[in-house]
Design an enzyme around this catalytic site. Structure first.
Site, PDB file in Angstrom:
ATOM      1  N   ILE A 185      60.307 -77.370  32.848  1.00 48.94           N
ATOM      2  CA  ILE A 185      59.477 -77.980  34.244  1.00 48.94           C
ATOM      3  C   ILE A 185      59.614 -77.083  35.177  1.00 48.94           C
ATOM      4  O   ILE A 185      60.276 -76.760  36.041  1.00 48.94           O
ATOM      5  CB  ILE A 185      59.452 -79.910  34.239  1.00 48.94           C
ATOM      6  CG1 ILE A 185      59.408 -80.460  33.042  1.00 48.94           C
ATOM      7  CG2 ILE A 185      58.739 -80.021  35.389  1.00 48.94           C
ATOM      8  CD1 ILE A 185      58.486 -81.147  33.205  1.00 48.94           C
ATOM      9  N   CYS A 209      60.033 -86.266  43.274  1.00 51.82           N
ATOM     10  CA  CYS A 209      60.708 -87.216  42.369  1.00 51.82           C
ATOM     11  C   CYS A 209      62.031 -86.700  41.785  1.00 51.82           C
ATOM     12  O   CYS A 209      62.750 -86.252  42.249  1.00 51.82           O
ATOM     13  CB  CYS A 209      59.967 -88.124  41.317  1.00 51.82           C
ATOM     14  SG  CYS A 209      58.975 -86.770  40.589  1.00 51.82           S
ATOM     15  N   CYS A 262      56.905 -83.850  38.353  1.00 48.04           N
ATOM     16  CA  CYS A 262      55.714 -84.438  37.704  1.00 48.04           C
ATOM     17  C   CYS A 262      55.413 -85.435  37.499  1.00 48.04           C
ATOM     18  O   CYS A 262      53.775 -85.946  37.468  1.00 48.04           O
ATOM     19  CB  CYS A 262      55.581 -83.313  36.422  1.00 48.04           C
ATOM     20  SG  CYS A 262      57.176 -84.163  35.602  1.00 48.04           S
ATOM     21  N   GLN A 322      52.797 -87.755  33.803  1.00 45.65           N
ATOM     22  CA  GLN A 322      53.733 -87.653  32.737  1.00 45.65           C
ATOM     23  C   GLN A 322      53.953 -88.447  31.779  1.00 45.65           C
ATOM     24  O   GLN A 322      54.126 -87.730  30.175  1.00 45.65           O
ATOM     25  CB  GLN A 322      54.881 -87.199  32.970  1.00 45.65           C
ATOM     26  CG  GLN A 322      56.088 -86.137  32.068  1.00 45.65           C
ATOM     27  CD  GLN A 322      57.658 -86.252  31.905  1.00 45.65           C
ATOM     28  OE1 GLN A 322      57.935 -86.780  33.054  1.00 45.65           O
ATOM     29  NE2 GLN A 322      58.339 -85.436  31.763  1.00 45.65           N
ATOM     30  N   ARG A 343      65.530 -78.073  37.647  1.00 38.45           N
ATOM     31  CA  ARG A 343      66.361 -79.167  36.701  1.00 38.45           C
ATOM     32  C   ARG A 343      66.502 -79.178  35.438  1.00 38.45           C
ATOM     33  O   ARG A 343      67.139 -80.241  34.649  1.00 38.45           O
ATOM     34  CB  ARG A 343      66.145 -80.753  37.570  1.00 38.45           C
ATOM     35  CG  ARG A 343      66.647 -81.794  37.667  1.00 38.45           C
ATOM     36  CD  ARG A 343      66.287 -82.861  38.277  1.00 38.45           C
ATOM     37  NE  ARG A 343      66.300 -82.722  39.614  1.00 38.45           N
ATOM     38  CZ  ARG A 343      67.979 -83.180  40.020  1.00 38.45           C
ATOM     39  NH1 ARG A 343      68.667 -83.897  39.299  1.00 38.45           N
ATOM     40  NH2 ARG A 343      68.687 -83.072  41.366  1.00 38.45           N
ATOM     41  N   TYR A 344      64.864 -78.908  35.011  1.00 45.61           N
ATOM     42  CA  TYR A 344      64.924 -79.353  33.429  1.00 45.61           C
ATOM     43  C   TYR A 344      64.177 -77.975  33.058  1.00 45.61           C
ATOM     44  O   TYR A 344      63.239 -77.710  33.599  1.00 45.61           O
ATOM     45  CB  TYR A 344      64.017 -80.701  33.498  1.00 45.61           C
ATOM     46  CG  TYR A 344      64.388 -81.680  33.910  1.00 45.61           C
ATOM     47  CD1 TYR A 344      64.927 -82.644  32.745  1.00 45.61           C
ATOM     48  CD2 TYR A 344      64.290 -82.376  35.474  1.00 45.61           C
ATOM     49  CE1 TYR A 344      65.561 -83.356  33.279  1.00 45.61           C
ATOM     50  CE2 TYR A 344      63.769 -83.613  35.417  1.00 45.61           C
ATOM     51  CZ  TYR A 344      65.084 -83.875  34.718  1.00 45.61           C
ATOM     52  OH  TYR A 344      65.589 -84.676  35.774  1.00 45.61           O
TER      53      TYR A 344
END
Length: 486
Positions: free
Chosen positions: A63, A227, A231, A274, A59-60
């Site tokens: 990460i 989530c 993270c 985070q 997704r990122y």
């Protein structure tokens, strides 16, 4: 428990100083610098996540799981399945893989997510986000919208058997089927946690984690926590549950500090906890846990404390004792009463002689104390000591081997009138335990007082005297007392 309490009190004391000096923000800055150094030095490689066929599953881009802690999938449903998923193992207090920290599924990774749940036999899934936040899709749905519907992602089918809203979070009972097999998965979704922010209240977080542990106490099977990125909020929940597990087992070390726990988890999953606000939330939540523990410990000590100065022989004091202690207490009281009854003084200040000749002419008397119901037995032939026993019925009165079943006329002693009525029995008063000594008493008065004293103090024989009084019980035929001449 006391040792743990000392450690917790020390930590809370240091925390006050740390908050006053803004030390928590300084710690988080240090954590960020350390993570940036890990990335620049490539301390923990992420080669598998950076592969072209896998990068689209992230997704990122920043990460991604480290190679040595990433979750590998071996269960395949088609030839297009591979082993990669954006998920990392995080160790628990026993060193086992207690948590799977993962991102919210993407539309094309929902199948991988269900494969992971099935392969690792996940019992509990914690979702710390909403599907949409700030107008953006944060997590793809992997359960049906309505309870009477089903969510199909071949070869898996997911049913929602129940859904309960519990304040800031809700619980769902999901039923996942694969082929002919079916398993139950408990899902807990915290929907009141803003993205890049923190909840307004701490207790609901603890309530959700407590319910999570009610479904599964051990760490043999990992908890799946996610989530959006897997993270920030995910890391907060992992750190809190990790610390809570230490506290439950009273394993908080003397050098406990939150910085080391977060730093250790950041070596297993990037960017755990985070933001600074999330780091401060961890501190607040753990402080609440420690304060609750200390309050409970104090309550337990107050309940367990028994007052050593409680007065004896009271119902209130005995109610706090165990059965054995109560029996011992009663025995001690009986022993004290017995010792007291044997130590009452005579008018002359001496103790009544235990062995004495009652009648030198061989007259044996068996008497009954008019104040008590307990009958007395006669002295034995070997020992003339008086004894009391409840096993015998009231004996008859004998004089010169003849049973006295009727009033006996005896020779009156000096100072007595043949025509005079017998005096009444003395009343039971504290003064009845004492006899005044001195030459002022007549022989007859001393005889009456001595007779009462003699039969009340363990029925011991009267000392040598010119007169011995024989007291006839009220229920006997004779209605008075007469003197017997020696």
């Amino acid at each position: 428990m006391e040792q743990q309490a000392c450690i917790l009190r020390s930590f809370l004391s240091q925390l006050k100083s740390q908050e006053a000096a803004d030390g928590i923000a300084g710690e988080f800055t240090k954590l960020k610098c350390q993570s940036m150094k890990y990335r620049s030095d490539r301390t923990f490689p992420t080669k598998t996540a950076e592969k072209q066929e896998n990068s689209k599953k992230n997704r990122y881009k920043d990460i991604v799981p480290f190679d040595y802690t990433r979750v590998k999938l071996t269960l395949t449903s088609s030839k297009n399945d591979n082993e990669y998923i954006n998920a990392s193992f995080i160790k628990g207090i026993s060193g086992s893989r207690a948590y799977i920290a993962t991102q919210g599924p993407l539309p094309h990774t929902v199948l991988d997510f269900l494969r992971m749940l099935w392969e690792y036999d996940i019992k509990v899934v914690v979702m710390a986000c909403r599907e949409f936040e700030m107008g953006k899709k944060k997590c793809e749905r992997y359960w049906p919208e309505e309870q009477d519907q089903q969510f199909v992602c071949e070869p898996f089918t997911v049913y929602c058997d129940s859904e309960d809203i519990k304040g800031d979070y809700l619980t769902r009972m999901l039923r996942v089927t694969y082929g002919n097999c079916s398993r139950t998965v408990q899902q807990l979704q915290y929907f009141n946690w803003p993205d890049h922010g923190v909840p307004d209240s701490v207790p609901p977080i603890l309530d959700m984690l407590q319910e999570m542990r009610s479904y599964q106490e051990h760490d043999d099977v990992p908890f799946c926590i996610h989530c959006s990125a897997g993270c920030g909020r995910t890391g907060v929940l992992c750190v809190i549950d990790y610390t809570w597990s230490l506290l439950k087992k009273q394993m908080i070390p003397a050098d406990f500090n939150i910085f080391d726990i977060v730093q250790s988890m950041r070596t297993q999953r990037p960017s755990v906890v985070q933001t600074k606000e999330q780091y401060e939330l961890v501190y607040r939540t753990i402080r609440l846990l420690f304060e609750r523990f200390l309050q409970e410990e104090q309550s337990v000590r107050q309940i367990a404390r028994v007052s050593p100065s409680a007065p004896p022989n009271t119902e209130s004091s005995l109610s706090d004792l165990s059965d054995e202690e109560e029996q011992l207490h009663q025995c001690q009281l009986l022993q004290q009463e017995e010792e007291h009854s044997h130590s009452l003084p005579t008018p002359a200040g001496n103790y009544i002689t235990q062995k004495a000749t009652v009648l030198q002419e061989g007259v044996r008397l068996m008497v009954e104390d008019p104040y008590f119901d307990t009958p007395m037995s006669s002295p034995s032939s070997e020992d003339s000591k008086w004894t009391a026993s409840p096993l015998f019925s009231p004996p008859a009165l004998h004089l010169n081997d003849q049973e006295l079943n009727s009033p006996v006329a005896v020779t009156p002693g000096p100072g007595r009138d043949d025509e005079e009525d017998a005096p009444p029995l003395p009343q039971r008063t504290p003064e009845s335990f004492e006899m005044a000594a001195g030459p002022g008493r007549s022989p007859a008065e001393r005889q009456e007082l001595m007779s009462v004293q003699t039969f009340q103090h363990n029925q011991e024989p009267a000392p040598s005297s010119d007169w011995l009084m024989v007291i006839i019980p009220p229920n006997a035929a004779a209605g008075g007392s007469q003197g017997v001449r020696r």
